[in-house]
Write an enzyme that holds these catalytic residues in place. Structure first.
Site, short mmCIF file in Angstrom:
data_model
loop_
_atom_site.label_atom_id
_atom_site.label_comp_id
_atom_site.label_asym_id
_atom_site.label_seq_id
_atom_site.Cartn_x
_atom_site.Cartn_y
_atom_site.Cartn_z
N ASP A 102 -20.90 -16.45 12.14
CA ASP A 102 -19.84 -16.65 13.13
C ASP A 102 -18.83 -15.50 13.04
O ASP A 102 -18.73 -14.83 12.01
CB ASP A 102 -19.10 -17.96 12.86
CG ASP A 102 -20.01 -19.17 13.01
OD1 ASP A 102 -21.03 -19.06 13.72
OD2 ASP A 102 -19.70 -20.21 12.39
N1 URA Z 1 -22.81 -21.78 9.07
C1 URA Z 1 -21.70 -21.73 9.84
O1 URA Z 1 -21.13 -22.73 10.19
N2 URA Z 1 -21.26 -20.50 10.19
C2 URA Z 1 -21.84 -19.34 9.80
O2 URA Z 1 -21.37 -18.26 10.15
C3 URA Z 1 -22.99 -19.44 9.00
C4 URA Z 1 -23.45 -20.66 8.64
#
Ligand code: URA
Length: 239
Positions: A102
């Site tokens: 993310d």
């Molecule tokens: N899980 C999440 O919620 N975000 C990420 O960036 C990676 C794994």
């Protein structure tokens, strides 16, 4: 292929630096000194040295990036800065990130143009383990940990697969843990933590399969994988 292009592709300098080096006699092809930058060679057969070191021609590239928050995991985006902008010297190689973090997540991101390796590491059948360092608002009691470890309903068709939880700190209303999952669902860690009543406030990926984030790599920096890191990952992708 021209000798100067070969050396340039291997990132040994700018075209003009490389031409100078060739003219100075720092380059050999098949053991003989070559002083003409436009010398034609066969990159599949010929052996090249630069300042005494062998330079193999590589067309597949593998980089470990320490992703900072604030960058989206994409090759292009019209609005947000992408992780590819952190690898300016690696442009033009058709590189892509393997998997997605993310925008606000930090940590290990593998970037490569090896589609086969990427496919193997991301295949849901392979269950490649990914470990995250997670900071949360809220406590995780024994029951919450057990649910994460067993598999939890996050609103998808099936619950998550069993995970490993290693709580490293816990106070009245916050906790820290290392969480290892073997899937790659959208916002998976955040949704798992939400499902057991807490909220992720900071997330960093520490490892993917056999590859571990090199903590000496500053945020926003990248480096090529070592031979061992690559060999281990390839072995994992084949199992
Ligand atoms: N899980 C999440 O919620 N975000 C990420 O960036 C990676 C794994």
């Amino acid at each position: 292929m021209r000798l100067d292009k070969y050396l340039c592709d291997m990132q040994l300098g700018t075209r003009s630096q490389i031409r100078e080096a060739v003219k100075k006699g720092l380059v050999t092809v098949n053991g003989g000194l070559v002083k003409t930058p436009d010398f034609k060679l066969d990159e599949k057969k010929d052996t090249v040295t630069y300042m005494g070191e062998a330079v193999a021609y590589q067309t597949l590239y593998y980089y470990m990036l320490h992703k900072p928050a604030g960058y989206v995991t994409a090759t292009q985006d019209s609005r947000e800065p992408t992780v590819m902008e952190l690898l300016p010297h690696a442009s033009g190689k058709a590189l892509s990130p393997v998997g997605r973090l993310d925008k606000d997540t930090e940590g290990l991101l593998l970037i490569t143009n090896d589609g086969e390796l990427a496919h193997n590491l991301l295949s849901p059948k392979k269950h490649v383990a990914k470990t995250y360092y997670v900071e949360c608002d809220g406590r995780l009691d024994q029951d919450a940990v057990a649910r994460l470890e067993r598999g939890v309903d996050i609103g998808d068709e099936t619950p998550t697969l069993p995970a490993k939880v290693h709580l490293t700190a816990q106070s009245k209303n916050a906790c820290r843990m290392e969480l290892t999952i073997t899937e790659g669902r959208f916002h998976q860690v955040k949704r798992m933590v939400q499902a057991v009543g807490a909220t992720v406030t900071y997330l960093k990926r520490l490892s993917m399969g056999t590859l571990t984030l090199d903590e000496s790599l500053e945020k926003g920096c990248y480096r090529p994988l070592t031979e061992k890191e690559l060999a281990d990952l390839k072995r994992l992708g084949q199992t």
